[in-house]
Design a protein around this motif. Structure first.
Motif, PDB file in Angstrom:
ATOM      1  N   MET A 190       0.702  -1.069  -0.161  1.00  0.00           N
ATOM      2  CA  MET A 190       0.022  -0.107   0.051  1.00  0.00           C
ATOM      3  C   MET A 190       0.681   1.311   0.239  1.00  0.00           C
ATOM      4  SD  MET A 190      -2.997   1.220   2.712  1.00  0.00           S
ATOM      5  CE  MET A 190      -1.998   0.643   3.875  1.00  0.00           C
ATOM      6  N   GLU A 191       0.683   2.154  -0.831  1.00  0.00           N
ATOM      7  CA  GLU A 191       1.218   3.270  -0.979  1.00  0.00           C
ATOM      8  C   GLU A 191       0.777   4.404   0.062  1.00  0.00           C
ATOM      9  OE1 GLU A 191       2.266   7.013  -4.528  1.00  0.00           O
ATOM     10  OE2 GLU A 191       1.154   5.224  -4.746  1.00  0.00           O
ATOM     11  N   ILE A 192       1.881   4.796   0.830  1.00  0.00           N
ATOM     12  CA  ILE A 192       1.380   5.734   2.003  1.00  0.00           C
ATOM     13  C   ILE A 192       2.236   7.305   1.718  1.00  0.00           C
ATOM     14  CG2 ILE A 192       1.202   6.325   4.349  1.00  0.00           C
ATOM     15  CD1 ILE A 192       1.453   3.259   4.695  1.00  0.00           C
ATOM     16  N   THR A 193       1.700   8.233   1.594  1.00  0.00           N
ATOM     17  CA  THR A 193       2.285   9.585   1.713  1.00  0.00           C
ATOM     18  C   THR A 193       2.113  10.208   2.993  1.00  0.00           C
ATOM     19  OG1 THR A 193       2.062   9.712  -0.801  1.00  0.00           O
ATOM     20  CG2 THR A 193       2.529  11.674   0.265  1.00  0.00           C
ATOM     21  N   PHE A 194       3.075  10.869   3.545  1.00  0.00           N
ATOM     22  CA  PHE A 194       2.886  11.429   4.761  1.00  0.00           C
ATOM     23  C   PHE A 194       3.472  12.912   4.732  1.00  0.00           C
ATOM     24  CE2 PHE A 194       4.641  12.246   9.417  1.00  0.00           C
ATOM     25  CZ  PHE A 194       3.499  12.655   9.661  1.00  0.00           C
ATOM     26  N   VAL A 195       2.746  13.999   4.965  1.00  0.00           N
ATOM     27  CA  VAL A 195       3.131  15.262   4.973  1.00  0.00           C
ATOM     28  C   VAL A 195       2.926  15.690   6.215  1.00  0.00           C
ATOM     29  CG1 VAL A 195       2.568  17.512   3.854  1.00  0.00           C
ATOM     30  CG2 VAL A 195       1.875  15.384   2.591  1.00  0.00           C
ATOM     31  N   GLY A 196       4.076  16.090   6.535  1.00  0.00           N
ATOM     32  CA  GLY A 196       4.363  16.494   8.103  1.00  0.00           C
ATOM     33  C   GLY A 196       4.079  17.927   8.345  1.00  0.00           C
ATOM     34  N   GLY A 197       4.188  18.303   9.595  1.00  0.00           N
ATOM     35  CA  GLY A 197       3.955  19.681  10.090  1.00  0.00           C
ATOM     36  C   GLY A 197       5.357  20.645  10.403  1.00  0.00           C
ATOM     37  N   TRP A 198       5.088  21.659  10.670  1.00  0.00           N
ATOM     38  CA  TRP A 198       6.223  22.448  10.992  1.00  0.00           C
ATOM     39  C   TRP A 198       7.245  21.844  11.956  1.00  0.00           C
ATOM     40  CZ3 TRP A 198       8.650  24.986  15.138  1.00  0.00           C
ATOM     41  CH2 TRP A 198       9.410  26.235  15.029  1.00  0.00           C
ATOM     42  N   ALA A 199       8.868  21.998  11.484  1.00  0.00           N
ATOM     43  CA  ALA A 199       9.662  21.215  12.300  1.00  0.00           C
ATOM     44  C   ALA A 199       9.401  19.522  12.498  1.00  0.00           C
ATOM     45  CB  ALA A 199       9.866  22.017  13.804  1.00  0.00           C
ATOM     46  N   SER A 200       8.509  18.884  11.788  1.00  0.00           N
ATOM     47  CA  SER A 200       8.546  17.705  11.991  1.00  0.00           C
ATOM     48  C   SER A 200       9.777  16.842  11.308  1.00  0.00           C
ATOM     49  CB  SER A 200       7.238  17.112  11.295  1.00  0.00           C
ATOM     50  OG  SER A 200       7.219  17.197   9.774  1.00  0.00           O
ATOM     51  N   ASP A 201      10.112  15.720  11.902  1.00  0.00           N
ATOM     52  CA  ASP A 201      11.213  14.858  11.551  1.00  0.00           C
ATOM     53  C   ASP A 201      10.902  13.527  11.323  1.00  0.00           C
ATOM     54  OD1 ASP A 201      13.551  13.442  12.258  1.00  0.00           O
ATOM     55  OD2 ASP A 201      14.469  15.386  12.934  1.00  0.00           O
ATOM     56  N   SER A 202      11.349  12.882  10.351  1.00  0.00           N
ATOM     57  CA  SER A 202      10.985  11.689  10.133  1.00  0.00           C
ATOM     58  C   SER A 202      11.278  10.705  11.535  1.00  0.00           C
ATOM     59  CB  SER A 202      11.842  10.899   8.801  1.00  0.00           C
ATOM     60  OG  SER A 202      13.132  11.022   9.001  1.00  0.00           O
ATOM     61  N   ALA A 203      12.301  11.116  12.123  1.00  0.00           N
ATOM     62  CA  ALA A 203      12.559  10.338  13.534  1.00  0.00           C
ATOM     63  C   ALA A 203      11.354  10.213  14.402  1.00  0.00           C
ATOM     64  CB  ALA A 203      13.863  10.875  14.302  1.00  0.00           C
ATOM     65  N   GLN A 204      10.491  10.965  14.262  1.00  0.00           N
ATOM     66  CA  GLN A 204       9.416  10.963  15.274  1.00  0.00           C
ATOM     67  C   GLN A 204       8.275   9.841  14.981  1.00  0.00           C
ATOM     68  OE1 GLN A 204       8.106  15.492  14.043  1.00  0.00           O
ATOM     69  NE2 GLN A 204       7.571  15.389  16.301  1.00  0.00           N
ATOM     70  N   TYR A 205       8.343   9.516  13.700  1.00  0.00           N
ATOM     71  CA  TYR A 205       7.660   8.104  13.356  1.00  0.00           C
ATOM     72  C   TYR A 205       8.483   7.221  12.575  1.00  0.00           C
ATOM     73  CZ  TYR A 205       3.496  10.753  14.656  1.00  0.00           C
ATOM     74  OH  TYR A 205       2.681  11.641  15.202  1.00  0.00           O
ATOM     75  N   PRO A 206       9.358   6.492  13.201  1.00  0.00           N
ATOM     76  CA  PRO A 206      10.209   5.730  12.683  1.00  0.00           C
ATOM     77  C   PRO A 206       9.743   4.649  11.792  1.00  0.00           C
ATOM     78  CG  PRO A 206      10.418   5.368  14.939  1.00  0.00           C
ATOM     79  CD  PRO A 206       9.600   6.600  14.579  1.00  0.00           C
ATOM     80  N   VAL A 207       8.680   3.928  12.406  1.00  0.00           N
ATOM     81  CA  VAL A 207       8.213   2.821  11.502  1.00  0.00           C
ATOM     82  C   VAL A 207       7.507   3.334  10.059  1.00  0.00           C
ATOM     83  CG1 VAL A 207       6.315   0.992  11.656  1.00  0.00           C
ATOM     84  CG2 VAL A 207       7.773   1.354  13.672  1.00  0.00           C
TER      85      VAL A 207
END
Length: 199
Positions: free
Chosen positions: A1-18
């Protein structure tokens, strides 16, 4: 399943590692400019997931693309950030970015309910400052109410950043297929995120 995640201000991929391990992660300002977002997701499908500033950008500029996705999940969306967070406080953050940006971002993370110890990259300071200026000026006023069956609106009941009144304004104009109100702050846990996607 294709998932696209658009983060917020100052967001970091380390916040949601899985999630970051399986999704395409787009971070505003440090990764793309607001006007680039429609083109960045134009060919995507599957699940469109977004958080806070990213959710605002999607409502404002990408509403016409929602039908191509199986699910659109907007976490802590707002029509105007200043509906919730006073402009004077955003300007205080901008002033702080010129003096001690790491402290401003750390304080923001704490108010989000972030539990991870995230490193701050000083080189992102200009982009994040631009993002704060955007949050003061950007607003979206829909012309009419829209019902969207594949839309899920999510708002943590303890959110100190996008407060209830700002979320209610979104609900005035967008009638979603589902509303989820987890008992958390601005940042929802990765477990809840993954459950939303699976649902």
């Amino acid at each position: 399943m294709e998932i696209t995640f658009v983060g917020g201000w100052a967001s970091d991929s380390a916040q949601y590692p899985v999630l970051a391990g399986s999704a395409r992660v787009l971070v505003p300002f440090s990764g793309f400019r607001p006007e680039e977002l429609p083109q960045l997701i134009a060919e995507n499908s599957g699940v469109l997931l977004s958080w806070s500033t990213g959710a605002h950008m999607l409502l404002k500029d990408c509403l016409h693309l929602f039908p191509q996705f199986d699910q659109v999940i907007l976490i802590a969306p707002f029509l105007a950030f200043t509906d919730s967070f006073p402009e004077r406080l955003v300007r205080r953050m901008i002033a702080g970015m010129a003096v001690n940006p790491a402290e401003v971002v750390a304080s923001f993370y704490a108010n989000c309910g972030e539990e991870r110890d995230l490193a701050f990259d000083e080189s992102l300071t200009p982009a994040l400052t631009e993002g704060l200026e955007y949050l003061i000026s950007s607003r979206f006023e829909p012309e009419k109410t829209v019902s969207i069956d594949n839309l899920t609106l999510v708002h943590g009941i303890q959110d100190k950043i996008v407060r209830g009144r700002a979320f209610e304004r979104v609900k005035e104009f967008f009638v979603p297929g589902r509303i989820v109100t987890p008992d958390c702050g601005h940042k929802i846990s990765e477990q809840v995120l993954l459950e939303l996607i699976r649902a």
